[in-house]
Design an enzyme around this catalytic site. Sequence first.
Site, PDB file in Angstrom:
ATOM      1  N   ASP A   1       0.527  -1.295  -0.046  1.00 30.27           N
ATOM      2  CA  ASP A   1       0.161  -0.192   0.211  1.00 30.27           C
ATOM      3  C   ASP A   1       0.960   1.658   0.199  1.00 30.27           C
ATOM      4  O   ASP A   1       1.747   1.616   0.548  1.00 30.27           O
ATOM      5  CB  ASP A   1      -1.054  -0.303   0.836  1.00 30.27           C
TER       6      ASP A   1
HETATM    7  N1  URA Z   1      -0.788  -5.597   4.321  1.00 28.30           N
HETATM    8  C1  URA Z   1      -1.851  -4.690   4.179  1.00 28.30           C
HETATM    9  O1  URA Z   1      -2.979  -4.277   3.948  1.00 28.30           O
HETATM   10  N2  URA Z   1      -1.091  -3.479   3.331  1.00 28.30           N
HETATM   11  C2  URA Z   1       0.347  -3.824   2.449  1.00 28.30           C
HETATM   12  O2  URA Z   1       0.469  -3.400   2.224  1.00 28.30           O
HETATM   13  C3  URA Z   1       0.857  -5.343   2.437  1.00 28.30           C
HETATM   14  C4  URA Z   1      -0.621  -5.856   3.442  1.00 28.30           C
END
Ligand code: URA
Length: 234
Positions: free
Chosen positions: A102
């Site tokens: 993310d």
């Molecule tokens: N899980 C999440 O919620 N975000 C990420 O970036 C990676 C794994």
Amino acid sequence: MKLDRLIAGHHAMGRQAAHHAIAAKRVRVDGVVVIDGHHPVDRFTLVELDDSVLQAPERALYLMLHKPVGILSATKDDQHPTVIDLIDDPDKHTLHIAGRLDRSTSGLVLLTNDGRWSKRLMTAEEKVPKVYIVETLDPIAPDAVAAFASGFYFHTEDITTLPAELVILDERQARLTLHEGRYHQVKRMFHRVSNRVVNLHRESIGSLVLPADLPPGAWRALTREEVLAAAGGD
Ligand code: URA
């Protein structure tokens, strides 16, 4: 692809002539004579017949990047800087991301132009462990450990998450090991135990660990050993 097919496709040589050439030891793969027509080759393989190059190898790229918070795990975006913008390589346009993070997550991201390698690395079946350091808004309840190990049912995908190992490091900090990579998985799992992720950082993917001397925004090529070890050999 198999060697005999690649050769047969050149100069309309035909399958039989390809087999004869291979049997006569006229074919070299990455510089070595190969007599097995089923020898696997791909676009990164050098294939020669006598003194001519039938296929010049494409340059295979395998990179690790320390993604900072605020950078998108995408190859192109009109609004936000992407991980590709951080990379300085003439062939960076050929890269894809093996396992996105993310925008608000930092840590290890792998990039490659070898689709077979990234597929091997990322398919859930391979169960490559991905390790995250998680900071939460509220204290982490001790019974979250068992809940993460049992798995959570995600209605949207109609799946139950694979057993995950949660180790509580501090009141609001944990190390979480996942064996798959679902959309917003860590955040959704903590939501299920009535908590919220405020900071998320990926430390490792399989045998590849983000080195302490690779600061946010920096990247480096993987070594040949790292490439082979990460995807369980070639
Ligand atoms: N899980 C999440 O919620 N975000 C990420 O970036 C990676 C794994």
